[in-house]
Design a protein around this motif. Sequence first.
Motif, PDB file in Angstrom:
ATOM      1  N   GLU A 153       8.804   3.202 -24.791  1.00  0.00           N
ATOM      2  CA  GLU A 153       8.391   2.345 -23.679  1.00  0.00           C
ATOM      3  C   GLU A 153       9.150   2.685 -22.401  1.00  0.00           C
ATOM      4  OE1 GLU A 153       9.342   1.330 -26.614  1.00  0.00           O
ATOM      5  OE2 GLU A 153       7.553   0.415 -27.535  1.00  0.00           O
ATOM      6  N   ILE A 154      10.446   2.992 -22.526  1.00  0.00           N
ATOM      7  CA  ILE A 154      11.229   3.366 -21.341  1.00  0.00           C
ATOM      8  C   ILE A 154      10.680   4.651 -20.739  1.00  0.00           C
ATOM      9  CG2 ILE A 154      13.510   4.090 -20.550  1.00  0.00           C
ATOM     10  CD1 ILE A 154      14.731   2.264 -22.622  1.00  0.00           C
ATOM     11  N   PHE A 155      10.418   5.632 -21.590  1.00  0.00           N
ATOM     12  CA  PHE A 155       9.829   6.886 -21.125  1.00  0.00           C
ATOM     13  C   PHE A 155       8.481   6.645 -20.445  1.00  0.00           C
ATOM     14  CE2 PHE A 155       6.364   9.682 -22.582  1.00  0.00           C
ATOM     15  CZ  PHE A 155       6.598  10.790 -21.794  1.00  0.00           C
ATOM     16  N   TYR A 156       7.660   5.814 -21.051  1.00  0.00           N
ATOM     17  CA  TYR A 156       6.292   5.605 -20.553  1.00  0.00           C
ATOM     18  C   TYR A 156       6.298   4.953 -19.175  1.00  0.00           C
ATOM     19  CZ  TYR A 156       1.489   3.907 -20.362  1.00  0.00           C
ATOM     20  OH  TYR A 156       0.204   3.633 -19.968  1.00  0.00           O
ATOM     21  N   TYR A 157       7.071   3.891 -19.025  1.00  0.00           N
ATOM     22  CA  TYR A 157       7.025   3.149 -17.766  1.00  0.00           C
ATOM     23  C   TYR A 157       7.762   3.872 -16.636  1.00  0.00           C
ATOM     24  CZ  TYR A 157       5.032  -0.763 -20.346  1.00  0.00           C
ATOM     25  OH  TYR A 157       4.207  -1.552 -21.102  1.00  0.00           O
ATOM     26  N   THR A 158       8.874   4.544 -16.914  1.00  0.00           N
ATOM     27  CA  THR A 158       9.581   5.251 -15.849  1.00  0.00           C
ATOM     28  C   THR A 158       8.785   6.457 -15.363  1.00  0.00           C
ATOM     29  OG1 THR A 158      10.832   6.491 -17.528  1.00  0.00           O
ATOM     30  CG2 THR A 158      11.870   4.532 -16.583  1.00  0.00           C
ATOM     31  N   HIS A 159       7.910   6.991 -16.199  1.00  0.00           N
ATOM     32  CA  HIS A 159       7.101   8.123 -15.761  1.00  0.00           C
ATOM     33  C   HIS A 159       6.123   7.723 -14.650  1.00  0.00           C
ATOM     34  CE1 HIS A 159       8.076  11.784 -17.806  1.00  0.00           C
ATOM     35  NE2 HIS A 159       6.894  12.311 -17.543  1.00  0.00           N
ATOM     36  N   HIS A 160       5.829   6.443 -14.536  1.00  0.00           N
ATOM     37  CA  HIS A 160       4.937   5.996 -13.462  1.00  0.00           C
ATOM     38  C   HIS A 160       5.638   5.973 -12.103  1.00  0.00           C
ATOM     39  CE1 HIS A 160       2.520   4.774 -16.918  1.00  0.00           C
ATOM     40  NE2 HIS A 160       1.505   4.703 -16.101  1.00  0.00           N
ATOM     41  N   LEU A 161       6.914   6.306 -12.075  1.00  0.00           N
ATOM     42  CA  LEU A 161       7.611   6.440 -10.796  1.00  0.00           C
ATOM     43  C   LEU A 161       7.191   7.701 -10.051  1.00  0.00           C
ATOM     44  CD1 LEU A 161      11.241   5.383 -11.857  1.00  0.00           C
ATOM     45  CD2 LEU A 161       9.625   4.063 -10.475  1.00  0.00           C
ATOM     46  N   TYR A 162       6.282   8.479 -10.655  1.00  0.00           N
ATOM     47  CA  TYR A 162       5.811   9.683  -9.963  1.00  0.00           C
ATOM     48  C   TYR A 162       5.162   9.331  -8.621  1.00  0.00           C
ATOM     49  CZ  TYR A 162       0.986   8.618 -11.402  1.00  0.00           C
ATOM     50  OH  TYR A 162      -0.240   8.020 -11.564  1.00  0.00           O
TER      51      TYR A 162
END
Length: 690
Positions: free
Chosen positions: A244-253
């Motif tokens: 979940e941490i990986f998934y949501y922080t990737h939206h910082l693109y």
Amino acid sequence: MNRNHKARAVLLTAIEVFMILLCAGWVSLWLLKPTDLWTRKWRVAENTARASVFGYYGLNFVVQTKFSTFSNTLSNPLVVNSYVGILSGIELLGVALFLLFLAWTFYARISKDFRKLMPEESLNLKIWELKYLRVATRFGLLAEACLGLLLLPVLRGLAPFRLIGIQFEASVKYHVWLGTAMVLFGTFHGASTLFIWGISNQIQDQVWKWQNTGRIYIAGEITLITGLVIWITSLPQIRRIKFEIFYYTHHLYIVFFVFFLFHAGDRHFYMVFPGLFLFAIDKILRIIQSRTETCVVSARVLPCKAVELTLPKDQRLKYKPTSVVYVKIPRISRFEWHAFSLISSSSVDDETMSIVIKCNKSWTKSLYEIINTEREGESDQLKCISVAVEGPYGPASLDFLRYDHLILIAGGIGVTPLLSILQEITSMKNTKFICPARIQLIHVMKKSHEIALLSSILPLLLKRLDGKMHLQLKVFVTQELQSGSTLTELLNKFSQMQTIQSSVNRSSYAAHGLESLGWMAVITGLISIVFSVALIVFNHIVIPTKKASKKTKDRTPSWISDLLLMSSFALAILSGAVVGIVLRRRRLKKGNLAPIQSQNQTKNTTPSSVARGSRQEEHEIYFGERPNFIEIFSNINNPASESDIGVISSGPEAMNLSVAKACKQMSGGSRKGSKKNKQQFSFHSLNFTL
């Protein structure tokens, strides 16, 4: 029909040639950009275009946003080790060419900088400090080159790699490589710049500067920090434990690209724009497709703590074996998507498609609990579980059909994409298509109850097939000692499970898949036109164009130009979204509503009794050991000594590496005393990275 197929083939060939030419043109721009020829000629053309209807932005956009991809297929493994994984010769060639391009870009830029070295009055630097600052600046351009290709490998609906036979799960590793290189180059660029500011006692003045023209330094710092956060949270140590941490922080693109535009300016942004442009179109079309929710038709709880879900689909939706769907269950998370391989074949079942989910992590554990708690009293039926489906995404061709002998190797839950291959081959054996005559399925598992994962192909394993296809199963149970049961008895035992039907009698929309390539091309063209028009209009309204001189450009802060570019892009994407919504609604109306097939009682899935003369004696099971792939490949009894044997591996990375090493060794004929050295083992990996 033949004329239509020929016309379509000609059209696709023309499109591929056109895309390759565009790719060559885009690559040539990157090669010419560091040269004096580019500096002289492009500036003249750019100044000429400012006085035309294109304005300041037009020439950059029209020329620099054209791109394509490679047109070669991947060959067998050439390098196999635990550090870089499995690399083919063509992949190594691609990496070498890209590194050569980076070296050429850096050398051409830095040599010109050193020849025209001018001290900066504001920083008062020494010669070595000034040279080091120029080196740091050019490392930023290397990061920009990686960013230009970063998003291409993660496209799904508009995936360019599908044209050359590379599926999404295989191309993700290119995204990882490019992202890592970009972060390394960008970190050196940022840290070295801060170092020079520090030794010149200018760090406090420079680090917070938001100037009207030129580089906006604070925007670059935000870009670097955002990129580091995305990269750190995507490391395997974090991604596998806290997805979940990986998934949501990737939206910082989104934050990353916005501040990259502010920092680098529009000229540099256009060099990375093609990937972002296609990614935005791909993303908006996927969002539109996945907005429609459906209900689970049925569910089965397997003894190995896995669940099999059956989902409705439109009868016109066809997909290839090894295809992947993305699934979101709003009751668990409204934003989280997970990818699963389809175990079914659209050639066998027109109305449903099935996936198997191993319930060993937070999201999947929640699904397991929902299925066990949502049964309705004595009727033991399943309430409606709303599911959003995106995809399916699969290969462009059925390459596995070209082999006479096919070896399928799976580790644990990795067997799921291989089940769809077996389903597809079974459906095609009575048709005109040529299918593999010999198939060997090797399934490696920790515990014997994981045999239940093979329940969907149980009839195929137990019944005697005709002479057109021979299927053999080898099971390796690594963490159990010898059992008194035979493989067939274990198959019968662990395949007795309950199918829980949905109790919902209303209708639900079935999965329809993505829009056709034709409509995607139309939407892409529309977005390009709207973006160009909006950019021209905003340019003429906001930015003064009198005589289009350089002084005129300087009167408008650079961040104003960047905001105009972002506004034009947002308007273009919005127009594409409107068209996509209209097309989706029309498609749903044409497809009608698909009724969920519910039954008044549950049904137990029990295997057919094993008749005398069945194929049980041909299958093998081994306890407490792992397969020796060299030995297995050497013992292949194939009448055609020079045949091409297909090997498809799906499972943990360590197992895929072992299989690739064995294929490389056997194909090279390096094994002493081997009589099979004329056989070519073609290796394919289905390991899913995310």
